[in-house]
Design a protein around this motif. Structure first.
Motif, PDB file in Angstrom:
ATOM      1  N   THR A   1       9.447  -7.754  -9.662  1.00 24.87           N
ATOM      2  CA  THR A   1       9.721  -6.788 -10.814  1.00 24.87           C
ATOM      3  C   THR A   1       9.971  -6.154 -10.646  1.00 24.87           C
ATOM      4  O   THR A   1      10.895  -5.029 -10.865  1.00 24.87           O
ATOM      5  N   LYS A   2       8.326  -5.352 -10.305  1.00 20.00           N
ATOM      6  CA  LYS A   2       7.530  -3.902 -10.908  1.00 20.00           C
ATOM      7  C   LYS A   2       8.143  -3.015  -8.941  1.00 20.00           C
ATOM      8  O   LYS A   2       9.065  -2.719  -8.979  1.00 20.00           O
ATOM      9  N   TYR A   3       7.261  -2.462  -8.731  1.00 15.28           N
ATOM     10  CA  TYR A   3       7.241  -1.499  -7.756  1.00 15.28           C
ATOM     11  C   TYR A   3       8.082  -1.854  -6.491  1.00 15.28           C
ATOM     12  O   TYR A   3       8.757  -1.315  -6.107  1.00 15.28           O
TER      13      TYR A   3
ATOM     14  N   TYR B   1      17.828 -10.125  -1.913  1.00 12.60           N
ATOM     15  CA  TYR B   1      18.335  -8.690  -0.723  1.00 12.60           C
ATOM     16  C   TYR B   1      17.301  -7.791  -1.491  1.00 12.60           C
ATOM     17  O   TYR B   1      17.459  -6.439  -0.714  1.00 12.60           O
ATOM     18  N   LEU B   2      17.442  -7.500  -2.677  1.00  5.38           N
ATOM     19  CA  LEU B   2      17.210  -6.408  -3.602  1.00  5.38           C
ATOM     20  C   LEU B   2      15.848  -5.930  -3.398  1.00  5.38           C
ATOM     21  O   LEU B   2      15.845  -4.730  -3.609  1.00  5.38           O
ATOM     22  N   ALA B   3      15.160  -7.161  -3.502  1.00  3.40           N
ATOM     23  CA  ALA B   3      13.885  -6.921  -3.209  1.00  3.40           C
ATOM     24  C   ALA B   3      13.495  -6.108  -1.827  1.00  3.40           C
ATOM     25  O   ALA B   3      12.735  -5.205  -1.384  1.00  3.40           O
ATOM     26  N   MET B   4      13.712  -6.646  -0.555  1.00  4.42           N
ATOM     27  CA  MET B   4      14.182  -5.792   0.941  1.00  4.42           C
ATOM     28  C   MET B   4      14.853  -4.421   0.722  1.00  4.42           C
ATOM     29  O   MET B   4      13.663  -3.524   1.318  1.00  4.42           O
ATOM     30  N   ARG B   5      15.821  -4.551  -0.209  1.00  6.55           N
ATOM     31  CA  ARG B   5      15.978  -3.390  -0.420  1.00  6.55           C
ATOM     32  C   ARG B   5      15.037  -2.217  -0.551  1.00  6.55           C
ATOM     33  O   ARG B   5      15.057  -1.061  -0.907  1.00  6.55           O
ATOM     34  N   GLY B   6      14.236  -2.734  -1.577  1.00  4.50           N
ATOM     35  CA  GLY B   6      13.514  -1.259  -3.156  1.00  4.50           C
ATOM     36  C   GLY B   6      12.208  -1.700  -2.029  1.00  4.50           C
ATOM     37  O   GLY B   6      11.984  -0.344  -1.695  1.00  4.50           O
ATOM     38  N   LEU B   7      12.279  -2.149  -0.540  1.00 10.25           N
ATOM     39  CA  LEU B   7      10.754  -2.346  -0.024  1.00 10.25           C
ATOM     40  C   LEU B   7      10.197  -0.765   0.887  1.00 10.25           C
ATOM     41  O   LEU B   7       9.927  -0.439   1.372  1.00 10.25           O
TER      42      LEU B   7
ATOM     43  N   SER C   1       8.050  -4.686 -18.899  1.00 10.08           N
ATOM     44  CA  SER C   1       8.034  -3.859 -17.410  1.00 10.08           C
ATOM     45  C   SER C   1       8.093  -3.248 -16.880  1.00 10.08           C
ATOM     46  O   SER C   1       7.778  -2.190 -18.180  1.00 10.08           O
ATOM     47  N   TRP C   2       7.792  -2.328 -16.129  1.00 12.84           N
ATOM     48  CA  TRP C   2       7.523  -0.838 -15.693  1.00 12.84           C
ATOM     49  C   TRP C   2       7.838  -1.223 -13.686  1.00 12.84           C
ATOM     50  O   TRP C   2       8.202  -2.138 -13.511  1.00 12.84           O
ATOM     51  N   GLY C   3       8.230  -0.430 -13.268  1.00 12.53           N
ATOM     52  CA  GLY C   3       7.545  -0.144 -11.851  1.00 12.53           C
ATOM     53  C   GLY C   3       9.218   0.469 -11.491  1.00 12.53           C
ATOM     54  O   GLY C   3       9.464   0.316  -9.821  1.00 12.53           O
ATOM     55  N   GLY C   4       9.943   0.414 -12.215  1.00 14.59           N
ATOM     56  CA  GLY C   4      11.646   0.686 -11.757  1.00 14.59           C
ATOM     57  C   GLY C   4      11.799   2.573 -11.533  1.00 14.59           C
ATOM     58  O   GLY C   4      10.391   3.420 -11.950  1.00 14.59           O
ATOM     59  N   PHE C   5      12.644   2.877 -11.320  1.00 16.75           N
ATOM     60  CA  PHE C   5      12.582   4.959 -10.876  1.00 16.75           C
ATOM     61  C   PHE C   5      12.608   4.753 -12.715  1.00 16.75           C
ATOM     62  O   PHE C   5      12.816   6.238 -12.824  1.00 16.75           O
TER      63      PHE C   5
ATOM     64  N   SER D   1      14.401  -1.615 -11.221  1.00 12.96           N
ATOM     65  CA  SER D   1      14.862  -2.941 -12.791  1.00 12.96           C
ATOM     66  C   SER D   1      16.605  -3.307 -12.863  1.00 12.96           C
ATOM     67  O   SER D   1      16.936  -4.049 -13.841  1.00 12.96           O
ATOM     68  N   ASP D   2      16.137  -3.770 -11.764  1.00 11.80           N
ATOM     69  CA  ASP D   2      17.876  -4.576 -11.552  1.00 11.80           C
ATOM     70  C   ASP D   2      16.987  -6.190 -11.248  1.00 11.80           C
ATOM     71  O   ASP D   2      18.703  -6.353 -10.654  1.00 11.80           O
ATOM     72  N   ALA D   3      16.365  -6.255 -10.985  1.00  6.85           N
ATOM     73  CA  ALA D   3      16.089  -8.045  -9.990  1.00  6.85           C
ATOM     74  C   ALA D   3      14.668  -8.418 -10.497  1.00  6.85           C
ATOM     75  O   ALA D   3      14.330  -7.955 -11.161  1.00  6.85           O
ATOM     76  N   MET D   4      14.456  -9.759 -10.551  1.00  8.60           N
ATOM     77  CA  MET D   4      13.027 -10.616 -11.009  1.00  8.60           C
ATOM     78  C   MET D   4      12.829 -10.886  -9.407  1.00  8.60           C
ATOM     79  O   MET D   4      13.560 -11.931  -8.936  1.00  8.60           O
ATOM     80  N   PHE D   5      11.526 -10.994  -9.483  1.00  5.69           N
ATOM     81  CA  PHE D   5      11.136 -10.907  -8.028  1.00  5.69           C
ATOM     82  C   PHE D   5       9.489 -11.520  -7.922  1.00  5.69           C
ATOM     83  O   PHE D   5       9.210 -10.574  -8.391  1.00  5.69           O
ATOM     84  N   GLY D   6       9.071 -11.850  -7.592  1.00  2.00           N
ATOM     85  CA  GLY D   6       7.181 -12.563  -7.138  1.00  2.00           C
ATOM     86  C   GLY D   6       6.706 -12.492  -5.903  1.00  2.00           C
ATOM     87  O   GLY D   6       7.694 -13.065  -5.327  1.00  2.00           O
ATOM     88  N   ALA D   7       5.622 -12.088  -5.104  1.00  6.61           N
ATOM     89  CA  ALA D   7       5.718 -13.002  -4.033  1.00  6.61           C
ATOM     90  C   ALA D   7       3.704 -13.536  -4.109  1.00  6.61           C
ATOM     91  O   ALA D   7       3.063 -12.699  -4.488  1.00  6.61           O
ATOM     92  N   VAL D   8       3.495 -14.250  -3.767  1.00  5.50           N
ATOM     93  CA  VAL D   8       2.010 -13.729  -3.179  1.00  5.50           C
ATOM     94  C   VAL D   8       2.050 -14.243  -1.426  1.00  5.50           C
ATOM     95  O   VAL D   8       2.289 -15.119  -1.365  1.00  5.50           O
ATOM     96  N   SER D   9       1.005 -13.679  -1.020  1.00 10.15           N
ATOM     97  CA  SER D   9       0.517 -14.175   0.027  1.00 10.15           C
ATOM     98  C   SER D   9      -0.887 -14.356   0.381  1.00 10.15           C
ATOM     99  O   SER D   9      -1.940 -14.398  -0.622  1.00 10.15           O
TER     100      SER D   9
END
Ligand SMILES: *Cc1c(COP(=O)(O)O)cnc(C)c1O
Length: 396
Positions: free
Chosen positions: A210-212, A251-257, A339-343, A217-225
């Motif tokens: 969700t952050k960086y 998709y939005l997470a991939m675009r941000g990445l 929250s944070w990490g948006g533009f 600031s347009d999607a909720m997302f998390g990942a565990v590696s």
């Protein structure tokens, strides 16, 4: 574009990996990005194919070309053995914890952890018969004395996302491993670009995407590696719990990445300029930012991290709440929001003293956390300058 061998990706620079990870234009008629697959049911051509699971995809919850692309893109930058995609950062926290803990186990949790992470441990993990002990983020080798025979996991978050203490990850991870515990890290602040979790002994790395990663600031997302050792249990729990992330958010997470590198470097540069300016202001008692020279966590940051992001805190001179509100309420570019990490830049007041249990929080004045966005630094500084003038006037 020549097809790139998967094993070759690890040899490229991190920005190249951010751009090419998980991309297969040949599979999508040459389009640069994969389509967003919305789907539950996957049809099989014959009964045999259905029963023998001959197809790459069987069911929406179990993965789609869109989720595969993001998993591969994340693995291309974090070097993990496997990644699972979660509907939020907090879901990534709970998934990671539940993948390695069972009834009767003991967890060591850092006292500076993200608030809802603590709430999950105190409520849900306790309900499942898992006991949590909080420890001082600066404990270092003192962690050894807290490990019990049933301590199965040690959880770190560095720096703390309000108070910015730096933990000695390799030291704590080494001790935890000698006692057979799994090491978890919430790496949201640094991301894998600025802190190589697996290279410093972490088994399970959590990111609030969700952050960086999302970054807008347009999607909720998390990942565990996970590394090779922690991967089977993570994958098993994730599948059994029925977790998956929504296709549009994936998709939005991939675009941000794809732009994480340039964004993060700009957040870093702007935040350092604002932090150094704030450090010279008489209204500011302390700046809590590990990349600043005089910060107590600076030596560890310099040894282990490759950069710093846009989030840090300040401690103001003692003042009534109304003075802090006068500072915050008139800001033009800093939104008041969690929250944070948006533009965009953000500010919140914070006080860790109500929830700390292993340490006391008494920094000498009111705390304000800032996220430095991608606006021009001169504008942000002028905004803060006017805010500090309001603070002074209200303080009397
Ligand atoms: C925001 C945050 C989370 C939770 O992420 P959500 O996507 O809001 O659920 C977890 N850890 C840290 C450090 C965070 O800042």
């Amino acid at each position: 574009m020549k097809k790139i061998n998967k094993n070759e990706i690890a040899t490229f620079g991190e920005n190249t990996r951010l751009v090419i990870g998980g991309r297969e234009p040949d599979d999508y008629h040459g389009f640069v990005n994969p389509p967003v697959y919305h789907g539950s049911t996957v049809l099989a051509p014959t009964t045999r194919d259905l029963l023998d699971h001959t197809q790459r995809y069987a069911y929406g919850r179990r993965g789609t070309p869109t989720t595969d692309a993001l998993e591969q893109a994340l693995r291309a930058i974090d070097g993990s053995a496997g990644v699972v995609l979660c509907p939020s950062g907090l879901a990534a926290v709970s998934t990671a914890l539940l993948s390695c803990l069972s009834a009767g186990d003991h967890l060591l949790m850092v006292d500076s952890a993200y608030g809802p992470t603590r709430h999950f441990c105190d409520g849900q993990l306790a309900r499942f018969g898992i006991e949590t002990t909080y420890y001082d983020p600066l404990i270092g080798e003192g962690i050894e004395a807290l490990l019990r025979p049933n301590t199965k996991a040690v959880y770190l978050e560095t720096p703390g996302s309000q108070s910015f203490e730096m933990q000695d990850v390799p030291l704590i991870a080494g001790i935890a491993h000698r006692h057979g515990a799994t090491v978890l890290l919430d790496n949201t602040w640094a991301t894998p670009l600025f802190f190589d979790a697996f290279g410093h002994g972490v088994d399970l790395m959590i990111q609030a995407g969700t952050k960086y990663i999302v970054g807008h600031s347009d999607a909720m997302f998390g990942a565990v590696s996970a590394n090779r050792k922690a991967w089977p249990a993570l994958k098993g729990f994730y599948g059994d719990a029925g977790l998956c992330a929504g296709p549009d958010d994936v998709y939005l997470a991939m675009r941000g990445l794809r732009t994480l590198g340039v964004r993060l470097r700009q957040h870093q540069e702007s935040a350092l300029r604002v932090a150094k300016w704030l450090a010279k202001r008489p209204e500011v008692l302390r700046v809590l930012h590990p990349a600043l020279d005089g910060d107590p966590g600076h030596a560890i940051w310099k040894r282990d991290f490759k950069g710093s992001s846009g989030l840090f805190s300040i401690v103001l001179q003692p003042a009534p709440e109304a003075a802090v509100e006068a500072f915050l309420d008139g800001l033009k570019f800093f939104g008041l929001g969690y929250s944070w990490g948006g533009f965009e830049s953000l500010a919140i007041p914070f006080d860790c003293s109500h929830y700390r249990t292993a340490t006391t929080w008494n920094p000498g004045g009111p705390g304000v956390r800032l996220h430095i966005g991608l606006e021009d630094v001169e504008d942000l500084i002028a905004d803060l300058d006017a805010g500090l003038a309001r603070f002074r006037a209200a303080r009397g």
